[in-house]
Motif scaffolding. Structure first.
Motif, short mmCIF file in Angstrom:
data_model
loop_
_atom_site.label_atom_id
_atom_site.label_comp_id
_atom_site.label_asym_id
_atom_site.label_seq_id
_atom_site.Cartn_x
_atom_site.Cartn_y
_atom_site.Cartn_z
N GLY A 18 34.76 52.90 54.49
CA GLY A 18 33.93 51.93 54.12
C GLY A 18 32.84 52.59 53.49
N LYS A 19 32.44 53.82 53.60
CA LYS A 19 31.14 54.62 53.13
C LYS A 19 31.49 55.55 51.90
CE LYS A 19 28.38 52.55 55.97
NZ LYS A 19 27.72 53.25 57.01
N PRO A 20 30.58 55.67 51.06
CA PRO A 20 30.83 56.55 49.93
C PRO A 20 31.24 57.95 50.23
CG PRO A 20 28.96 55.13 49.51
CD PRO A 20 29.20 55.05 50.89
N LEU A 21 31.86 58.88 49.47
CA LEU A 21 32.20 60.06 49.73
C LEU A 21 30.75 60.97 49.39
CD1 LEU A 21 35.45 60.75 48.04
CD2 LEU A 21 35.16 59.84 50.54
N THR A 22 30.55 61.92 50.04
CA THR A 22 29.46 62.68 49.97
C THR A 22 29.75 63.88 49.33
OG1 THR A 22 29.06 63.29 52.14
CG2 THR A 22 27.82 61.43 51.38
N ILE A 23 29.30 64.88 48.36
CA ILE A 23 29.38 66.24 48.27
C ILE A 23 28.88 67.15 49.43
CG2 ILE A 23 29.59 68.02 46.41
CD1 ILE A 23 31.10 65.65 45.97
N GLU A 24 29.44 67.96 49.93
CA GLU A 24 29.06 68.92 50.93
C GLU A 24 29.28 70.29 50.78
OE1 GLU A 24 27.12 67.38 52.96
OE2 GLU A 24 27.59 65.47 53.38
N ASP A 25 28.48 71.21 51.18
CA ASP A 25 28.85 72.38 51.13
C ASP A 25 29.88 72.84 52.53
OD1 ASP A 25 27.59 73.61 48.92
OD2 ASP A 25 25.77 73.23 50.02
N VAL A 26 31.11 73.09 52.33
CA VAL A 26 32.10 73.24 53.49
C VAL A 26 32.56 74.78 53.31
CG1 VAL A 26 32.71 70.76 53.35
CG2 VAL A 26 33.97 72.55 51.97
N GLU A 27 33.21 75.00 54.69
CA GLU A 27 33.55 76.31 54.56
C GLU A 27 35.15 76.22 54.77
OE1 GLU A 27 31.92 78.24 58.13
OE2 GLU A 27 30.30 78.81 57.11
N VAL A 28 35.72 77.12 53.90
CA VAL A 28 37.39 77.16 53.86
C VAL A 28 37.77 78.38 54.59
CG1 VAL A 28 39.44 76.69 52.64
CG2 VAL A 28 37.35 75.58 51.89
N ALA A 29 38.36 78.07 55.81
CA ALA A 29 38.81 79.43 56.57
C ALA A 29 40.09 80.05 55.79
CB ALA A 29 39.51 78.85 57.98
N PRO A 30 40.34 81.55 55.82
CA PRO A 30 41.27 81.99 55.49
C PRO A 30 42.99 81.55 55.86
CG PRO A 30 40.59 83.61 57.08
CD PRO A 30 39.54 82.33 56.77
N PRO A 31 43.90 81.46 54.98
CA PRO A 31 45.21 80.99 55.71
C PRO A 31 45.71 81.64 57.05
CG PRO A 31 45.47 82.16 53.34
CD PRO A 31 44.10 82.05 53.76
N LYS A 32 46.56 81.07 57.69
CA LYS A 32 47.21 81.78 58.91
C LYS A 32 48.55 82.00 58.49
CE LYS A 32 44.23 79.76 62.32
NZ LYS A 32 44.44 78.74 63.72
N VAL A 33 49.43 82.52 59.30
CA VAL A 33 50.85 82.77 58.86
C VAL A 33 51.62 81.74 58.24
CG1 VAL A 33 53.11 83.51 59.80
CG2 VAL A 33 50.89 84.52 60.74
N HIS A 34 52.18 81.81 57.17
CA HIS A 34 52.87 80.85 56.35
C HIS A 34 52.01 79.64 55.91
CE1 HIS A 34 56.78 82.41 57.82
NE2 HIS A 34 56.50 82.32 58.97
N GLU A 35 50.78 80.20 55.47
CA GLU A 35 49.84 79.14 54.74
C GLU A 35 49.47 79.95 53.52
OE1 GLU A 35 48.05 76.80 58.75
OE2 GLU A 35 46.93 78.04 57.50
N VAL A 36 48.99 79.20 52.42
CA VAL A 36 48.34 79.70 51.30
C VAL A 36 47.12 78.96 50.75
CG1 VAL A 36 48.72 79.85 48.76
CG2 VAL A 36 50.81 79.96 50.40
N ARG A 37 46.12 79.87 50.55
CA ARG A 37 44.86 79.30 50.23
C ARG A 37 44.79 79.01 48.80
NH1 ARG A 37 39.48 81.51 52.65
NH2 ARG A 37 40.10 83.32 51.60
N ILE A 38 44.38 78.01 48.20
CA ILE A 38 44.44 77.71 46.64
C ILE A 38 43.07 77.30 46.24
CG2 ILE A 38 45.34 76.06 45.02
CD1 ILE A 38 47.47 75.28 47.10
N LYS A 39 42.63 77.75 44.96
CA LYS A 39 41.72 77.36 44.29
C LYS A 39 42.09 76.30 43.56
CE LYS A 39 37.90 79.11 41.17
NZ LYS A 39 37.38 80.02 40.20
N GLU A 40 41.28 75.05 43.84
CA GLU A 40 42.03 73.80 43.05
C GLU A 40 41.22 73.77 41.69
OE1 GLU A 40 43.98 71.94 44.41
OE2 GLU A 40 43.38 71.63 46.55
N TYR A 41 41.72 73.26 40.95
CA TYR A 41 41.69 72.95 39.38
C TYR A 41 41.17 71.55 39.20
CZ TYR A 41 41.26 72.71 34.41
OH TYR A 41 40.85 72.54 33.13
N LEU A 42 42.14 70.63 39.86
CA LEU A 42 41.69 69.06 39.71
C LEU A 42 42.24 68.57 40.88
CD1 LEU A 42 40.72 66.99 37.59
CD2 LEU A 42 42.91 66.67 36.62
N THR A 43 41.74 67.30 41.09
CA THR A 43 42.05 66.67 42.19
C THR A 43 42.41 64.95 41.96
OG1 THR A 43 40.07 66.26 43.11
CG2 THR A 43 40.95 68.31 44.12
N GLY A 44 43.19 64.50 42.34
CA GLY A 44 43.35 63.31 42.32
C GLY A 44 42.64 62.35 43.04
#
Length: 306
Positions: A18-44
């Motif tokens: 019930g609270k608004p989303l906030t824009i934060e500076d997050v950390e995205v870890a590198p992918p592990k085995v059988h995972e892929v990291r993606i640079k998002e273009y647009l999100t739904g």
């Protein structure tokens, strides 16, 4: 150039219900085995917080694993491992690999790849597309053409595939049939497209917002009905104007009340109703007699054939 370390980027985080989303500076870890990291273009309403929402996206592979660096892809909340019983069955492609984990918004090892100041941030449906970067299992990617427009194909990550697939895969709408689509949002418009592609002769759009009617007609609706314009229930209205009910009804709202209306708007003996909209907790109250008279009620997830 791909990187192997932690990436710092912006993400829209839901900290509590019930609270608004906030824009934060997050950390995205590198992918592990059988995972892929993606640079998002647009999100739904999930229970895990904090949470990076979003499950419709398109992006470019940043880390090299099963895919190649620079490949354009669509992350999927429903995987396709190609090895489980369901992937190998001709009856369905509703893969169950890591199902419980993705529904809990984590990776296969039970953790997320996104964090904020050391605190784990969950990834909605194992995707978390409201972030400039995300990590998904390599079984949850669909590689697309290099010239595909990412600002448009992102809708294939759910809305278009779900609505269109509900018609052609789950309902199996037949030529010259009559259809009613309840809810004219993204899923509903895609369902109308599917009905038109299946060559249905009558496609009725149903919504309480008349501003959606013009777009629905553009996508293929032959007529539109606003339940608020009638004293009768919408199912009674549809039974009247079709002389007995539609052959197919697609519920694209996620309301048990609307689900009941959609089901009861179908013709007895052969009418089929497919539930497309999501409702987590409420139940549908269906009269047994309605089923015994030959109607079919079924659901679909991501437009997948069941």
């Amino acid at each position: 150039m791909s990187t192997t370390g932690v990436i710092r980027c912006k993400a829209a985080v839901a900290w509590e219900p019930g609270k608004p989303l906030t824009i934060e500076d997050v950390e995205v870890a590198p992918p592990k085995v059988h995972e892929v990291r993606i640079k998002e273009y647009l999100t739904g309403q999930f229970r895990q917080f904090p949470l990076v929402l979003g499950h419709e996206a398109a992006g470019i592979v940043e880390s090299v694993t099963k895919c190649s660096q620079g490949d354009k892809v669509i992350p999927l909340f429903l995987p396709q491992c190609g090895e489980c019983e369901r992937c190998l069955s001709p009856k369905t492609n509703r893969c169950r690999k890591n199902w419980a984990n993705t529904q809990a918004s984590v990776m296969a090892d039970g953790t997320s790849r996104i964090s904020y100041k050391g605190q784990q941030v969950y990834q909605f449906l194992g995707v978390g597309s409201f972030s400039q970067y995300t990590v998904v299992p390599d079984t949850s990617l669909a590689k697309i053409r290099s010239d595909a427009p990412l600002d448009k194909v992102c809708l294939l990550g759910c809305g278009v595939s779900t609505g269109y697939g509900a018609v052609v895969k789950a309902a199996k709408v037949e030529e010259r049939s009559s259809c009613a689509v309840f809810g004219l949002g993204a899923d509903g418009l895609a369902a109308i497209m599917g009905c038109q592609a299946a060559k249905a002769s009558r496609i009725i759009g149903v919504d309480v917002n008349p501003e959606r009617f013009e777009k629905a007609r553009l996508f293929g609706a032959t007529e539109c009905v606003n339940p608020n314009d009638h004293a009768k229930t919408i199912q009674e209205v549809l039974l009247d104007i079709t002389s007995g009910g539609v052959d197919y009804a697609l519920e694209c709202v996620g309301s048990p009340v609307v689900m009941n209306s959609a089901f009861e708007s179908t013709r007895d003996a052969w009418g089929t109703c497919v539930i497309v909209g999501w409702s987590e907790s409420e139940a549908i109250n269906i009269k047994v007699e309605k089923i015994l008279m030959g109607r079919t009620l079924k659901g679909t997830y991501f437009g997948v054939e069941e």
